[in-house]
Design an enzyme around this catalytic site. Structure first.
Site, PDB file in Angstrom:
ATOM      1  N   CYS A 226     -54.420  60.383  95.202  1.00  0.00           N
ATOM      2  CA  CYS A 226     -55.882  60.556  95.140  1.00  0.00           C
ATOM      3  C   CYS A 226     -56.264  61.975  94.756  1.00  0.00           C
ATOM      4  O   CYS A 226     -55.701  62.932  95.293  1.00  0.00           O
ATOM      5  CB  CYS A 226     -56.518  60.288  96.496  1.00  0.00           C
ATOM      6  SG  CYS A 226     -56.161  58.689  97.168  1.00  0.00           S
TER       7      CYS A 226
ATOM      8  N   ARG B  45     -63.599  49.986  91.095  1.00  0.00           N
ATOM      9  CA  ARG B  45     -63.318  50.531  92.422  1.00  0.00           C
ATOM     10  C   ARG B  45     -64.171  51.772  92.697  1.00  0.00           C
ATOM     11  O   ARG B  45     -64.441  52.123  93.833  1.00  0.00           O
ATOM     12  CB  ARG B  45     -61.831  50.893  92.498  1.00  0.00           C
ATOM     13  CG  ARG B  45     -61.385  51.332  93.847  1.00  0.00           C
ATOM     14  CD  ARG B  45     -59.870  51.498  93.895  1.00  0.00           C
ATOM     15  NE  ARG B  45     -59.431  51.505  95.268  1.00  0.00           N
ATOM     16  CZ  ARG B  45     -59.388  52.604  96.015  1.00  0.00           C
ATOM     17  NH1 ARG B  45     -59.731  53.752  95.514  1.00  0.00           N
ATOM     18  NH2 ARG B  45     -59.002  52.527  97.261  1.00  0.00           N
TER      19      ARG B  45
HETATM   20  P1  XMP Z   1     -50.840  56.346  99.741  1.00  0.00           P
HETATM   21  O1  XMP Z   1     -50.933  57.693 100.383  1.00  0.00           O
HETATM   22  O2  XMP Z   1     -50.198  55.329 100.643  1.00  0.00           O
HETATM   23  O3  XMP Z   1     -52.353  55.886  99.527  1.00  0.00           O
HETATM   24  O4  XMP Z   1     -50.189  56.404  98.402  1.00  0.00           O
HETATM   25  C1  XMP Z   1     -52.698  54.624  99.017  1.00  0.00           C
HETATM   26  C2  XMP Z   1     -54.202  54.467  99.042  1.00  0.00           C
HETATM   27  O5  XMP Z   1     -54.830  55.414  98.162  1.00  0.00           O
HETATM   28  C3  XMP Z   1     -56.076  54.878  97.704  1.00  0.00           C
HETATM   29  N1  XMP Z   1     -56.079  55.005  96.245  1.00  0.00           N
HETATM   30  C4  XMP Z   1     -56.757  55.959  95.581  1.00  0.00           C
HETATM   31  N2  XMP Z   1     -57.619  56.906  96.028  1.00  0.00           N
HETATM   32  N3  XMP Z   1     -57.875  57.678  93.803  1.00  0.00           N
HETATM   33  C5  XMP Z   1     -58.198  57.757  95.122  1.00  0.00           C
HETATM   34  O6  XMP Z   1     -58.991  58.618  95.495  1.00  0.00           O
HETATM   35  C6  XMP Z   1     -57.023  56.740  93.292  1.00  0.00           C
HETATM   36  O7  XMP Z   1     -56.754  56.690  92.097  1.00  0.00           O
HETATM   37  C7  XMP Z   1     -56.464  55.830  94.232  1.00  0.00           C
HETATM   38  N4  XMP Z   1     -55.625  54.781  94.075  1.00  0.00           N
HETATM   39  C8  XMP Z   1     -55.424  54.291  95.335  1.00  0.00           C
HETATM   40  C9  XMP Z   1     -56.135  53.438  98.161  1.00  0.00           C
HETATM   41  O8  XMP Z   1     -56.999  53.381  99.271  1.00  0.00           O
HETATM   42  C10 XMP Z   1     -54.699  53.141  98.526  1.00  0.00           C
HETATM   43  O9  XMP Z   1     -54.582  52.107  99.465  1.00  0.00           O
END
Ligand code: XMP
Length: 504
Positions: free
Chosen positions: A319, A418
């Protein structure tokens, strides 16, 4: 004047658990990791309970049907990614629901006019050593042969040699009919000393492969997450735009639970989406909502009728929302506040709305901390993306195997819904990155190890279940210096892999 929160917000890495008294029956094998997935009334049980508190993230690089099957087998649940066409998402859900344990749809396939070089590239990418040769190179094409490492010697054969010239040809293969039972397939494998058995239909099209190495996993796993028809359970991501078409298709395909996938869920769009589901299906279709990071966000979604609420903005490994937009909150602080709101809401209304902590898990002990802080279950992206079962390519980077992992807010995912706040369909900036994560092997091995650590820590805390952990855990904030003290220090490591932090 703007509102200021009194305290800085914290992440999991800033907390530790303080051990509690453990009695002699407090051993890891006695720990029960069952946990509610969807809301329930006081005195009742959640109609859907996970057998382990882990769900896989609603992401292209994480949750397809293969991941969903592997995770349900261990007792958790995947949410199939919604950033694909409605038909493709529904087809993934349907494949999980119709999955027959032990029967594998071949995902290493090649055409007969491809070359040895292509075989080597495919083996490296997928990690599989058995490749099906089909007329059109598809998983269900007409089967022409099989290639395994026994069919070629790289030092003796030209790289441009055609697959058709060194594959084991169909007429020399032992195959079975698509209707063969798993028991008979395994008997054939043992009788003929095979490593794999292709199952074909009357026209010779490949349907499934049964592998000798999977034999042990064919036996029932007591933790498996099954529906009332003994099929694996699966979730699916939806958005607040095309729900009127997507939800019916996913319900029809057999999805057990839905989740609105949004980077920021404290919005009227989420209520409109939940209203649609309640009007059409009443309470029979379960839907989670999110993400929120405070009490107000939780209460809004709970009152809107969400079956669970997901917590976390900007803490995920890929993120960049916090950098790009300056919104978010430390994951631990957000979780602690939402959990307090959930407990108060339960006291007032008698309705328990489970909370999911989403993103930001780096070390296995963060899972235990998230549960201790009150999360009912945890959503992970990076963690699962490292395994054989994730949908992405395995690639060699600087001599190490890596898997690709990209955010849903990255250009690569193109999942603008999203991040859609109801204005322009396509935002002009990214909120996620495209990255590599170290390849870590099979989901089963990794989940077993991680949860053994969780169970062991729970015993240190003197508890045998997640609700007990939530009630009795003692958690302390740690100073920056004690974080340094927590790792190995003031020694020269002989082997950097023994630190246990190899996947960071
Ligand atoms: P981890 O830390 O497990 O997090 O890799 C997975 C979660 O991150 C969110 N997610 C995103 N958040 N930009 C964001 O700000 C993104 O591109 C993105 N893609 C995923 C999502 O909640 C996921 O479950």
């Amino acid at each position: 004047m703007a509102y200021y929160f009194d305290e800085p917000s914290h992440t999991f890495g800033e907390y530790l658990l303080v051990p509690g008294y453990s009695s002699t029956d407090c051993v890891p094998t006695n720990v029960n990791l069952q946990t509610p997935l969807v809301k329930f009334k006081k005195g009742e049980q959640s109609p859907i309970r996970l057998n382990i508190p882990l769900v896989s993230a609603i992401m292209q690089a994480v949750s397809d049907d293969k991941m969903a099957i592997a995770l349900a087998r261990e007792g958790g649940l995947s949410f199939i990614y919604g950033s694909q066409s409605i038909a493709d998402e529904a087809a993934m859900v349907a494949r999980v629901k119709s999955y027959k344990a032990g029967f594998v749809t071949s995902d290493s396939n090649i055409k007969p006019d491809q070359t040895l070089e292509d075989v080597l590239a495919l083996t490296q990418r997928t990690g599989h050593s058995t490749i099906a040769v089909t007329e059109d190179g598809s998983a269900n094409g007409k089967l022409l042969g099989i290639v395994t490492s026994r069919d070629y010697r790289v030092s003796r054969m030209p790289l441009d040699l055609k697959v058709s010239e060194f594959m084991t040809k169909f007429e020399d293969l032992i195959c079975a009919d698509e209707t063969t039972s798993l028991k008979t397939a395994n008997d054939i494998i043992w009788e003929h000393k095979l490593n794999s058995l292709p199952l074909v239909d009357k026209q010779g099209h490949l349907k499934y492969m049964v592998f000798r190495k999977d034999y042990a996993s064919h036996k029932e796993n007591e933790n498996e997450l099954l529906d009332s028809h003994k099929r694996y359970m699966v979730g699916a991501g939806i958005n607040t735009r095309d729900f009127a078409e997507r939800v019916p298709a996913l319900v029809e395909a057999g999805a057990d639970v839905l989740c609105i996938d949004s980077s920021e869920g404290f919005t009227e769009w989420q209520k409109i989406t939940i209203d649609f589901i309640r009007q059409k299906y009443g309470d029979t279709v379960k839907v989670g909502a999110g993400n929120v990071v405070d009490k107000e966000g939780f209460l809004f979604l709970a009152k809107a009728g969400a079956d669970f609420v997901k917590v976390g903005i900007g803490g995920g490994s890929i993120c960049i929302t916090r950098e790009q937009k300056g919104i978010g909150r430390g994951q631990a602080t957000a979780l602690i506040e939402v959990v307090k709101a959930r407990d108060e809401y339960f006291e007032e209304t008698g309705v328990y709305v489970p909370v999911c902590s989403d993103g930001g898990i780096v070390y296995d002990y963060h899972m235990t901390l998230a549960l201790a802080m009150g999360a009912d279950f945890i959503m992970l992206g990076r963690y699962f993306s490292r395994f054989d079962e994730s949908p992405t390519n395995r690639v060699m980077v600087n001599g190490t195997y890596m898997k690709e992992y990209w955010g849903e807010g990255s250009n690569r995912a193109r999942n603008w819904q999203r991040y859609d706040m109801g204005g322009d369909k396509k935002l002009s900036f990214e909120e996620g990155v495209d990255s590599y994560v170290p390849y870590a092997g099979s989901l089963k091995d990794n989940v077993t190890l991680s949860l053994n650590k969780v169970r062991s820590t729970m015993c240190n805390c003197g508890v045998l279940s997640i609700p007990e952990l939530q009630r009795n855990a003692r958690i302390t904030l740690v100073s920056a210096t004690s974080i340094v003290e927590g790792g190995s220090h003031d020694v020269v490591l002989k082997d950097s892999n023994i630190s246990g932090y190899s996947y960071k």
